[in-house]
Design an enzyme around this catalytic site. Structure first.
Site, mmCIF file in Angstrom:
data_model
loop_
_atom_site.group_PDB
_atom_site.id
_atom_site.type_symbol
_atom_site.label_atom_id
_atom_site.label_comp_id
_atom_site.label_asym_id
_atom_site.label_seq_id
_atom_site.Cartn_x
_atom_site.Cartn_y
_atom_site.Cartn_z
ATOM 1 N N LYS A 39 -3.450 -0.748 3.911
ATOM 2 C CA LYS A 39 -3.266 -0.689 5.375
ATOM 3 C C LYS A 39 -2.130 0.268 5.737
ATOM 4 C CE LYS A 39 -2.400 -5.107 6.047
ATOM 5 N NZ LYS A 39 -2.424 -5.637 4.674
ATOM 6 N N ARG A 82 2.793 -0.903 -8.264
ATOM 7 C CA ARG A 82 3.246 0.065 -7.272
ATOM 8 C C ARG A 82 4.762 0.054 -7.099
ATOM 9 N NH1 ARG A 82 1.742 -2.191 -1.173
ATOM 10 N NH2 ARG A 82 3.351 -3.787 -1.123
ATOM 11 N N ARG A 110 -1.447 -12.117 11.944
ATOM 12 C CA ARG A 110 -1.752 -12.714 10.636
ATOM 13 C C ARG A 110 -2.167 -14.173 10.768
ATOM 14 N NH1 ARG A 110 1.672 -8.932 7.469
ATOM 15 N NH2 ARG A 110 1.303 -9.264 5.259
ATOM 16 N N ARG A 134 9.069 -3.840 -4.683
ATOM 17 C CA ARG A 134 9.303 -4.900 -3.687
ATOM 18 C C ARG A 134 9.383 -6.242 -4.394
ATOM 19 N NH1 ARG A 134 5.155 -4.032 1.291
ATOM 20 N NH2 ARG A 134 5.106 -6.302 1.102
ATOM 21 N N ARG A 178 0.523 -14.577 -1.885
ATOM 22 C CA ARG A 178 0.238 -13.812 -0.655
ATOM 23 C C ARG A 178 -1.271 -13.724 -0.427
ATOM 24 N NH1 ARG A 178 3.264 -8.533 -2.113
ATOM 25 N NH2 ARG A 178 2.502 -7.702 -0.154
#
Ligand code: AMP
Length: 217
Positions: free
Chosen positions: A13, A127, A88, A160, A171
């Site tokens: 996104k 990532r 969300r 992160r 998540r």
């Protein structure tokens, strides 16, 4: 043009929103980025959100609603925006409906990116993110004194905290239980654009632009 970019964490996104923002000349509003900035600056919101974000939980709707209301009423969002990471929950979608009532009536698009959970787990565990510009690269690319290919910063890439495998899985659970139902809320309220998020970045962008009916190079 008002756009909500929707899909599970790690589906791309943010990457697509940044590209579209530049191509369509409308701001990219990422609630995740807003929260990370608030946490870094230790603001009141940041202090409340830190633990929640690090554990992959959702920050309360009232806090998020207030952030988004203030941001969307800003002058920079006058000609539209790309909303990434909000709403969300159904309660957030209802808050957004109220905010829309007070904004200029523009066409609303919901871009939904899809990918299987195992692709997501693989992507997020591998990532790294540039702390200066938010660009994302694969972990193996980041060597000593690595220079960001987008903003040129040196040694600016970090992992992160919520990209730890157990937090990623949590998540995804939160996404399936609480966020995915928000899609149904928009089926009749927005023009829905469905795109396979596992394709090459450029192919995802091109499909989105073509489905939006926009031609830009
Ligand atoms: P993201 O960068 O969109 O993956 O968001 C990172 C984290 O910020 C999420 O896992 C949540 O903890 C928090 N967050 C971002 N947007 C929202 C939202 N709309 N509602 C609640 N929490 C959010």
């Amino acid at each position: 043009m008002q756009i909500i970019i929707f899909g599970s964490p790690g589906v791309g996104k943010g990457t697509q929103a940044k590209i579209l923002s530049a191509k369509l000349n409308i701001p990219h509003i990422s609630t995740g980025d807003i929260l990370r900035e608030a946490i870094k600056n230790q603001t009141e919101v940041g202090k409340k959100a830190k633990e929640i974000v690090e554990h992959g939980e959702l920050v309360p709707d009232s806090i998020m609603g207030e952030i988004v209301k203030q941001t969307l009423h800003d002058q920079k969002c006058k000609s539209g925006f790309i909303l990434d990471g909000f709403p969300r929950t159904i309660a957030q979608a209802e808050i957004l409906e109220k905010i829309f009532e007070s904004l200029k009536n523009e066409s609303l698009f919901l871009i939904k990116l899809d990918a299987d959970d195992n692709v997501i787990i693989q992507r997020l565990s591998n990532r790294m993110v540039c702390s200066k510009c938010g660009n994302i690269v694969v972990k193996d690319e980041v060597t000593e004194n690595y220079k960001c290919p987008v903003c040129g910063s040196v040694n600016s890439y970090y992992k992160r905290r919520d990209d730890d495998e157990s937090v990623i899985k949590h998540r995804l659970e939160v996404y399936h239980q609480t966020t995915a139902p928000v899609f149904d809320f928009y089926k009749t309220k927005a023009a829905v654009i469905d795109v396979d998020g596992t394709q090459h970045i450029n192919d995802v962008t091109n499909q989105i632009l073509s489905k939006l009916g926009v031609s830009c190079n």
